[in-house]
Design a protein around this motif. Structure first.
Motif, PDB file in Angstrom:
ATOM      1  N   PHE A   6      -0.291  31.964 -22.363  1.00  0.00           N
ATOM      2  CA  PHE A   6      -0.740  31.821 -20.985  1.00  0.00           C
ATOM      3  C   PHE A   6       0.159  30.844 -20.218  1.00  0.00           C
ATOM      4  CE2 PHE A   6      -3.276  29.464 -17.824  1.00  0.00           C
ATOM      5  CZ  PHE A   6      -3.592  30.504 -16.952  1.00  0.00           C
ATOM      6  N   ALA A   7       0.495  29.722 -20.842  1.00  0.00           N
ATOM      7  CA  ALA A   7       1.358  28.720 -20.190  1.00  0.00           C
ATOM      8  C   ALA A   7       2.735  29.301 -19.884  1.00  0.00           C
ATOM      9  CB  ALA A   7       1.483  27.478 -21.066  1.00  0.00           C
ATOM     10  N   ILE A   8       3.262  30.113 -20.783  1.00  0.00           N
ATOM     11  CA  ILE A   8       4.568  30.746 -20.547  1.00  0.00           C
ATOM     12  C   ILE A   8       4.491  31.676 -19.338  1.00  0.00           C
ATOM     13  CG2 ILE A   8       6.249  32.392 -21.502  1.00  0.00           C
ATOM     14  CD1 ILE A   8       5.547  31.130 -24.294  1.00  0.00           C
ATOM     15  N   PHE A   9       3.468  32.504 -19.283  1.00  0.00           N
ATOM     16  CA  PHE A   9       3.309  33.406 -18.146  1.00  0.00           C
ATOM     17  C   PHE A   9       3.026  32.634 -16.860  1.00  0.00           C
ATOM     18  CE2 PHE A   9       2.857  36.666 -21.408  1.00  0.00           C
ATOM     19  CZ  PHE A   9       3.602  37.695 -20.845  1.00  0.00           C
ATOM     20  N   LEU A  10       2.283  31.545 -16.966  1.00  0.00           N
ATOM     21  CA  LEU A  10       2.007  30.728 -15.786  1.00  0.00           C
ATOM     22  C   LEU A  10       3.293  30.120 -15.242  1.00  0.00           C
ATOM     23  CD1 LEU A  10      -0.353  29.783 -14.015  1.00  0.00           C
ATOM     24  CD2 LEU A  10      -0.495  27.748 -15.468  1.00  0.00           C
ATOM     25  N   LEU A  11       4.152  29.640 -16.123  1.00  0.00           N
ATOM     26  CA  LEU A  11       5.443  29.108 -15.683  1.00  0.00           C
ATOM     27  C   LEU A  11       6.281  30.195 -15.009  1.00  0.00           C
ATOM     28  CD1 LEU A  11       6.403  26.725 -18.616  1.00  0.00           C
ATOM     29  CD2 LEU A  11       5.900  26.092 -16.234  1.00  0.00           C
ATOM     30  N   ALA A  12       6.238  31.407 -15.540  1.00  0.00           N
ATOM     31  CA  ALA A  12       6.984  32.518 -14.928  1.00  0.00           C
ATOM     32  C   ALA A  12       6.465  32.811 -13.526  1.00  0.00           C
ATOM     33  CB  ALA A  12       6.892  33.769 -15.806  1.00  0.00           C
ATOM     34  N   THR A  13       5.146  32.838 -13.377  1.00  0.00           N
ATOM     35  CA  THR A  13       4.590  33.154 -12.060  1.00  0.00           C
ATOM     36  C   THR A  13       4.886  32.049 -11.051  1.00  0.00           C
ATOM     37  OG1 THR A  13       2.403  32.255 -12.597  1.00  0.00           O
ATOM     38  CG2 THR A  13       2.743  34.605 -12.979  1.00  0.00           C
ATOM     39  N   PHE A  14       4.727  30.813 -11.464  1.00  0.00           N
ATOM     40  CA  PHE A  14       4.990  29.730 -10.516  1.00  0.00           C
ATOM     41  C   PHE A  14       6.494  29.540 -10.296  1.00  0.00           C
ATOM     42  CE2 PHE A  14       0.524  28.960 -11.184  1.00  0.00           C
ATOM     43  CZ  PHE A  14       0.116  28.699  -9.883  1.00  0.00           C
ATOM     44  N   GLY A  15       7.314  29.975 -11.244  1.00  0.00           N
ATOM     45  CA  GLY A  15       8.759  30.014 -11.002  1.00  0.00           C
ATOM     46  C   GLY A  15       9.086  30.984  -9.886  1.00  0.00           C
ATOM     47  N   ALA A  16       8.451  32.148  -9.924  1.00  0.00           N
ATOM     48  CA  ALA A  16       8.643  33.128  -8.850  1.00  0.00           C
ATOM     49  C   ALA A  16       8.118  32.568  -7.538  1.00  0.00           C
ATOM     50  CB  ALA A  16       7.938  34.437  -9.188  1.00  0.00           C
ATOM     51  N   VAL A  47      -3.979  32.464  -1.468  1.00  0.00           N
ATOM     52  CA  VAL A  47      -3.979  33.788  -2.092  1.00  0.00           C
ATOM     53  C   VAL A  47      -2.963  33.847  -3.216  1.00  0.00           C
ATOM     54  CG1 VAL A  47      -3.455  36.235  -1.694  1.00  0.00           C
ATOM     55  CG2 VAL A  47      -4.886  34.984  -0.078  1.00  0.00           C
ATOM     56  N   TRP A  48      -1.745  33.371  -2.955  1.00  0.00           N
ATOM     57  CA  TRP A  48      -0.724  33.465  -4.000  1.00  0.00           C
ATOM     58  C   TRP A  48      -1.063  32.643  -5.233  1.00  0.00           C
ATOM     59  CZ3 TRP A  48       2.035  37.348  -4.818  1.00  0.00           C
ATOM     60  CH2 TRP A  48       2.531  38.118  -3.777  1.00  0.00           C
ATOM     61  N   THR A  49      -1.646  31.476  -5.055  1.00  0.00           N
ATOM     62  CA  THR A  49      -2.042  30.673  -6.220  1.00  0.00           C
ATOM     63  C   THR A  49      -3.066  31.438  -7.059  1.00  0.00           C
ATOM     64  OG1 THR A  49      -1.594  28.611  -5.043  1.00  0.00           O
ATOM     65  CG2 THR A  49      -3.061  28.477  -6.963  1.00  0.00           C
ATOM     66  N   SER A  50      -4.047  32.032  -6.402  1.00  0.00           N
ATOM     67  CA  SER A  50      -5.059  32.818  -7.122  1.00  0.00           C
ATOM     68  C   SER A  50      -4.422  34.006  -7.841  1.00  0.00           C
ATOM     69  CB  SER A  50      -6.122  33.325  -6.153  1.00  0.00           C
ATOM     70  OG  SER A  50      -6.728  32.255  -5.483  1.00  0.00           O
ATOM     71  N   LEU A 128      -5.985  44.645  -9.176  1.00  0.00           N
ATOM     72  CA  LEU A 128      -6.287  45.372  -7.934  1.00  0.00           C
ATOM     73  C   LEU A 128      -6.205  44.493  -6.681  1.00  0.00           C
ATOM     74  CD1 LEU A 128      -9.059  47.859  -9.087  1.00  0.00           C
ATOM     75  CD2 LEU A 128      -6.621  48.312  -8.669  1.00  0.00           C
ATOM     76  N   PRO A 129      -6.695  43.234  -6.716  1.00  0.00           N
ATOM     77  CA  PRO A 129      -6.493  42.389  -5.526  1.00  0.00           C
ATOM     78  C   PRO A 129      -5.005  42.148  -5.232  1.00  0.00           C
ATOM     79  CG  PRO A 129      -8.201  41.469  -6.922  1.00  0.00           C
ATOM     80  CD  PRO A 129      -7.564  42.589  -7.703  1.00  0.00           C
ATOM     81  N   TYR A 130      -4.202  42.052  -6.274  1.00  0.00           N
ATOM     82  CA  TYR A 130      -2.753  41.886  -6.107  1.00  0.00           C
ATOM     83  C   TYR A 130      -2.172  43.125  -5.426  1.00  0.00           C
ATOM     84  CZ  TYR A 130       2.073  40.746  -7.674  1.00  0.00           C
ATOM     85  OH  TYR A 130       3.415  40.454  -7.760  1.00  0.00           O
ATOM     86  N   LEU A 131      -2.583  44.297  -5.865  1.00  0.00           N
ATOM     87  CA  LEU A 131      -2.107  45.533  -5.245  1.00  0.00           C
ATOM     88  C   LEU A 131      -2.532  45.581  -3.775  1.00  0.00           C
ATOM     89  CD1 LEU A 131      -0.548  48.156  -5.757  1.00  0.00           C
ATOM     90  CD2 LEU A 131      -2.729  49.218  -6.392  1.00  0.00           C
ATOM     91  N   LEU A 132      -3.753  45.178  -3.492  1.00  0.00           N
ATOM     92  CA  LEU A 132      -4.223  45.132  -2.104  1.00  0.00           C
ATOM     93  C   LEU A 132      -3.392  44.147  -1.286  1.00  0.00           C
ATOM     94  CD1 LEU A 132      -6.214  45.839   0.165  1.00  0.00           C
ATOM     95  CD2 LEU A 132      -7.724  44.055  -0.761  1.00  0.00           C
ATOM     96  N   TRP A 133      -3.149  42.962  -1.829  1.00  0.00           N
ATOM     97  CA  TRP A 133      -2.378  41.944  -1.109  1.00  0.00           C
ATOM     98  C   TRP A 133      -0.940  42.412  -0.861  1.00  0.00           C
ATOM     99  CZ3 TRP A 133      -3.324  38.170   1.982  1.00  0.00           C
ATOM    100  CH2 TRP A 133      -2.334  37.235   2.299  1.00  0.00           C
ATOM    101  N   VAL A 134      -0.324  43.047  -1.842  1.00  0.00           N
ATOM    102  CA  VAL A 134       1.037  43.563  -1.660  1.00  0.00           C
ATOM    103  C   VAL A 134       1.040  44.677  -0.611  1.00  0.00           C
ATOM    104  CG1 VAL A 134       2.937  44.772  -2.831  1.00  0.00           C
ATOM    105  CG2 VAL A 134       1.846  42.819  -3.928  1.00  0.00           C
ATOM    106  N   THR A 135      -0.018  45.459  -0.556  1.00  0.00           N
ATOM    107  CA  THR A 135      -0.150  46.486   0.483  1.00  0.00           C
ATOM    108  C   THR A 135      -0.212  45.834   1.861  1.00  0.00           C
ATOM    109  OG1 THR A 135      -1.281  47.952  -1.072  1.00  0.00           O
ATOM    110  CG2 THR A 135      -1.532  48.436   1.275  1.00  0.00           C
ATOM    111  N   ILE A 136      -1.019  44.798   1.996  1.00  0.00           N
ATOM    112  CA  ILE A 136      -1.127  44.071   3.267  1.00  0.00           C
ATOM    113  C   ILE A 136       0.206  43.412   3.617  1.00  0.00           C
ATOM    114  CG2 ILE A 136      -2.221  42.078   4.398  1.00  0.00           C
ATOM    115  CD1 ILE A 136      -4.762  42.815   2.695  1.00  0.00           C
ATOM    116  N   ALA A 137       0.825  42.767   2.638  1.00  0.00           N
ATOM    117  CA  ALA A 137       2.113  42.104   2.876  1.00  0.00           C
ATOM    118  C   ALA A 137       3.182  43.113   3.280  1.00  0.00           C
ATOM    119  CB  ALA A 137       2.545  41.330   1.630  1.00  0.00           C
ATOM    120  N   GLY A 138       3.167  44.287   2.668  1.00  0.00           N
ATOM    121  CA  GLY A 138       4.119  45.327   3.034  1.00  0.00           C
ATOM    122  C   GLY A 138       3.890  45.821   4.455  1.00  0.00           C
TER     123      GLY A 138
END
Length: 152
Positions: A6-16, A47-50, A128-138
């Protein structure tokens, strides 16, 4: 849950997500014409933190599962396009190129949802919330581009 994974993936996401600090919107973005439904600035970090927490959780759940190769490939693809969008839009100020990145991000997130579904429905549902947010952002990216054609 493997907390190290989880920590590895968390570092990847916050790196992005760190690209947001490296390429803040600034005055240039403030001066652009935006649609009336543009979320207020404070919404984006919340939103992005969540979403990043959910992405790390999903990555850590799916990674050790047998048959998760496609899901993990889509996970890697989405985090790459996620990290790329901000420098393209805010750094280079290339809204049309950023929209292409956003379309690729949407495909990657949809691919993650679809490939996670047979493995772990909770992971798919959490995306699914991520897909919705990317749809809104797009849609926001496209609307700002349309309203400010000189910054294509």
């Amino acid at each position: 849950m493997d907390w190290i994974l989880f920590a590895i993936f968390l570092l990847a996401t916050f790196g992005a997500g760190a690209t947001g600090a490296m390429f803040p919107p600034g005055d240039w973005y403030d001066r652009l014409e935006k649609p009336p439904w543009t979320p207020p600035n404070w919404v984006f970090p919340v939103v992005w933190t969540s979403l990043y927490l959910a992405l790390a959780f999903v990555g850590a759940r799916l990674a050790p599962m047998a048959g998760s190769e496609y899901a993990m490939a889509f996970w890697a693809m989405q985090i790459a396009f996620n990290a790329l969008w901000t420098p393209v839009f805010f750094g280079l100020r290339k809204m049309r190129a950023a929209f292409v990145v956003m379309l690729l991000l949407w495909v990657a997130v949809a691919g993650l949802v679809a490939s996670a579904w047979p493995l772990d429905r909770l992971s798919a549902l959490l995306m699914l919330p991520y897909l919705l947010w990317v749809t809104i952002a797009g849609a926001l990216n496209a609307s700002v581009l349309r309203r400010n054609p000189s910054f294509a």
